[in-house]
Design an enzyme around this catalytic site. Structure first.
Site, short mmCIF file in Angstrom:
data_model
loop_
_atom_site.label_atom_id
_atom_site.label_comp_id
_atom_site.label_asym_id
_atom_site.label_seq_id
_atom_site.Cartn_x
_atom_site.Cartn_y
_atom_site.Cartn_z
N PRO A 10 0.78 -1.23 0.00
CA PRO A 10 0.00 0.00 0.00
C PRO A 10 0.82 1.29 0.00
O PRO A 10 0.26 2.36 -0.12
CB PRO A 10 -0.80 -0.11 1.30
N ASP A 33 3.94 0.98 -11.37
CA ASP A 33 2.87 1.97 -11.23
C ASP A 33 3.43 3.26 -10.65
O ASP A 33 4.52 3.27 -10.06
CB ASP A 33 1.80 1.45 -10.25
N LYS A 54 -0.26 4.40 -13.10
CA LYS A 54 -1.54 4.98 -13.48
C LYS A 54 -2.11 5.65 -12.27
O LYS A 54 -2.17 5.04 -11.22
CB LYS A 54 -2.56 3.92 -13.87
N GLY A 85 0.78 -1.51 -7.36
CA GLY A 85 0.43 -1.08 -6.01
C GLY A 85 -0.48 -2.10 -5.32
O GLY A 85 -1.27 -2.78 -5.98
N GLY A 86 -0.33 -2.23 -4.02
CA GLY A 86 -1.21 -3.12 -3.25
C GLY A 86 -0.99 -4.56 -3.63
O GLY A 86 0.14 -5.04 -3.73
N ASP A 87 -2.10 -5.26 -3.85
CA ASP A 87 -2.03 -6.63 -4.35
C ASP A 87 -2.30 -6.59 -5.86
O ASP A 87 -3.27 -5.95 -6.29
CB ASP A 87 -3.09 -7.50 -3.66
N THR A 115 -3.06 -5.40 0.35
CA THR A 115 -4.00 -4.54 -0.35
C THR A 115 -4.43 -3.35 0.51
O THR A 115 -4.29 -3.36 1.74
CB THR A 115 -5.23 -5.36 -0.82
N ALA A 116 -4.93 -2.32 -0.15
CA ALA A 116 -5.30 -1.07 0.54
C ALA A 116 -6.30 -1.32 1.68
O ALA A 116 -6.23 -0.67 2.72
CB ALA A 116 -5.88 -0.08 -0.46
N MET A 167 -11.06 3.26 -5.39
CA MET A 167 -11.16 4.22 -6.51
C MET A 167 -12.48 4.98 -6.49
O MET A 167 -13.15 5.08 -7.51
CB MET A 167 -11.02 3.47 -7.85
N ALA A 196 -2.98 5.16 3.43
CA ALA A 196 -2.81 4.13 4.47
C ALA A 196 -1.40 3.57 4.42
O ALA A 196 -0.84 3.34 3.34
CB ALA A 196 -3.82 3.00 4.23
C1 LIG Z 1 -6.23 0.90 -9.04
S1 LIG Z 1 -6.67 0.57 -7.38
C2 LIG Z 1 -5.38 -0.54 -6.99
C3 LIG Z 1 -5.61 -1.30 -5.73
C4 LIG Z 1 -4.42 -2.16 -5.36
N1 LIG Z 1 -4.20 -3.21 -6.29
C5 LIG Z 1 -4.57 -2.73 -3.94
O1 LIG Z 1 -4.64 -3.96 -3.80
O2 LIG Z 1 -4.63 -1.94 -2.98
C6 LIG Z 1 -6.18 2.06 -6.57
C7 LIG Z 1 -7.07 2.40 -5.39
O3 LIG Z 1 -6.64 1.67 -4.24
C8 LIG Z 1 -6.83 2.44 -3.08
N2 LIG Z 1 -5.52 2.64 -2.45
C9 LIG Z 1 -4.32 2.28 -2.93
N3 LIG Z 1 -3.34 2.56 -2.04
C10 LIG Z 1 -3.94 3.13 -0.99
C11 LIG Z 1 -3.48 3.66 0.27
N4 LIG Z 1 -2.18 3.62 0.60
N5 LIG Z 1 -4.39 4.18 1.12
C12 LIG Z 1 -5.70 4.20 0.82
N6 LIG Z 1 -6.20 3.72 -0.34
C13 LIG Z 1 -5.34 3.19 -1.24
C14 LIG Z 1 -7.49 3.75 -3.51
O4 LIG Z 1 -8.88 3.59 -3.42
C15 LIG Z 1 -7.03 3.85 -4.96
O5 LIG Z 1 -7.92 4.64 -5.72
#
Ligand SMILES: C[S@@+](CC[C@H](N)C(=O)[O-])C[C@H]1O[C@@H](n2cnc3c(N)ncnc32)[C@H](O)[C@@H]1O
Length: 249
Positions: A10, A33, A54, A85-87, A115-116, A167, A196
């Site tokens: 995250p 990313d 992105k 980012g995230g998972d 993940t977020a 998102m 986060a």
């Molecule tokens: C394209 S999605 C990707 C999600 C990612 N694959 C994941 O597992 O967290 C991007 C969205 O994830 C959320 N996000 C990603 N990083 C975050 C963070 N550090 N804190 C809060 N929300 C986050 C937001 O809602 C953002 O618009």
């Protein structure tokens, strides 16, 4: 020939998995990313780094072009990493990349990331599945690709005890309206966590009826909307300690 789809987590660099770090250290090229921390990219010390998007509404590389770049790189290099980012398997268009690579006879290995939603849950110290209050969690997004049918995210959100909405902070008013119109009580507890896991994390809490107001307080970081009875005490958690702002860490 293998492309590694790696979760960068995250934001906090030390939330990267050991496996991700090992593969990054061996990488010849990394397609990453926009939100990946510089410290994580530094682990890939010998790799060429290619930014491929992105952030919503901003620069991004067309998915078809990313797919082709990955396939071309796999034919040329030993260790190719697609760092997301995230998972990588949640709201990250992983399927399109995996499918394209497999159709081109290129192996894919996925390395999961935090993940977020779980990072946000940790940030506010509230379990998404608190016993007695929540036995189900839905990860949803109202966002769909161009030309795709709208998703039934509202149905999923109504069916689950706890909901993490990705998102969506930019469309908080529409999100709240849609949920309330579908029968979610306006007093449903909500929380928004921005950035986060990072020192710049900010958190807000209130009720579904106030979602747009809460979202307006976020800055420019990625933000997650959380919804459900488990967040009934979130306001106390995010309240400012005496003499400090709520968002200060
Ligand atoms: C394209 S999605 C990707 C999600 C990612 N694959 C994941 O597992 O967290 C991007 C969205 O994830 C959320 N996000 C990603 N990083 C975050 C963070 N550090 N804190 C809060 N929300 C986050 C937001 O809602 C953002 O618009």
């Amino acid at each position: 020939m293998t492309v590694y789809l790696v979760g960068a987590g995250p934001g906090a660099p030390d939330l990267l998995t050991l496996r991700a770090a090992r593969i990054l250290a061996q990488a010849d090229i990394v397609f990453h990313d926009a939100l990946v921390a510089p410290e994580v990219l530094q682990i890939a010390f010998r790799a060429e780094k290619v930014l491929v998007g992105k952030r919503s509404g901003r620069y991004s590389t067309a998915q078809r072009f990313i797919n082709k770049q990955l396939a071309d790189a796999a034919r040329k290099h030993r260790v190719v990493v697609r760092l997301k980012g995230g998972d990588p398997m949640l709201f990250g268009r992983a399927h399109e990349e995996i499918d394209f690579l497999r159709r081109n006879s290129i192996g894919v290995e996925v390395v999961p990331g935090i993940t977020a939603a779980t990072a946000a849950s940790a940030e506010i110290g509230i379990s998404l599945t608190r016993r007695g209050a929540a036995r189900s969690v839905a990860f949803v997004t109202p966002r769909v690709g161009q030309g795709e049918a709208p998703s039934n995210w509202v149905g999923a959100a109504l069916a689950a005890d706890t909901v993490a909405i990705y998102m969506a902070a930019g469309e908080a008013a529409v999100i709240a309206q849609a949920l309330i119109a579908a029968g979610k009580p306006p007093a449903t507890p909500v929380a928004i966590v921005e950035n986060a896991s990072l020192p710049s994390a900010r958190k807000f809490a209130g009720q579904l009826a106030d979602l747009a107001e809460l979202a307006a307080k976020t800055h420019d970081g990625p933000a997650l909307i959380l919804l459900g009875q488990v967040f009934s005490e979130a306001a106390a958690v995010v309240r400012p300690a005496r003499g400090r702002r709520a968002q200060a860490r």
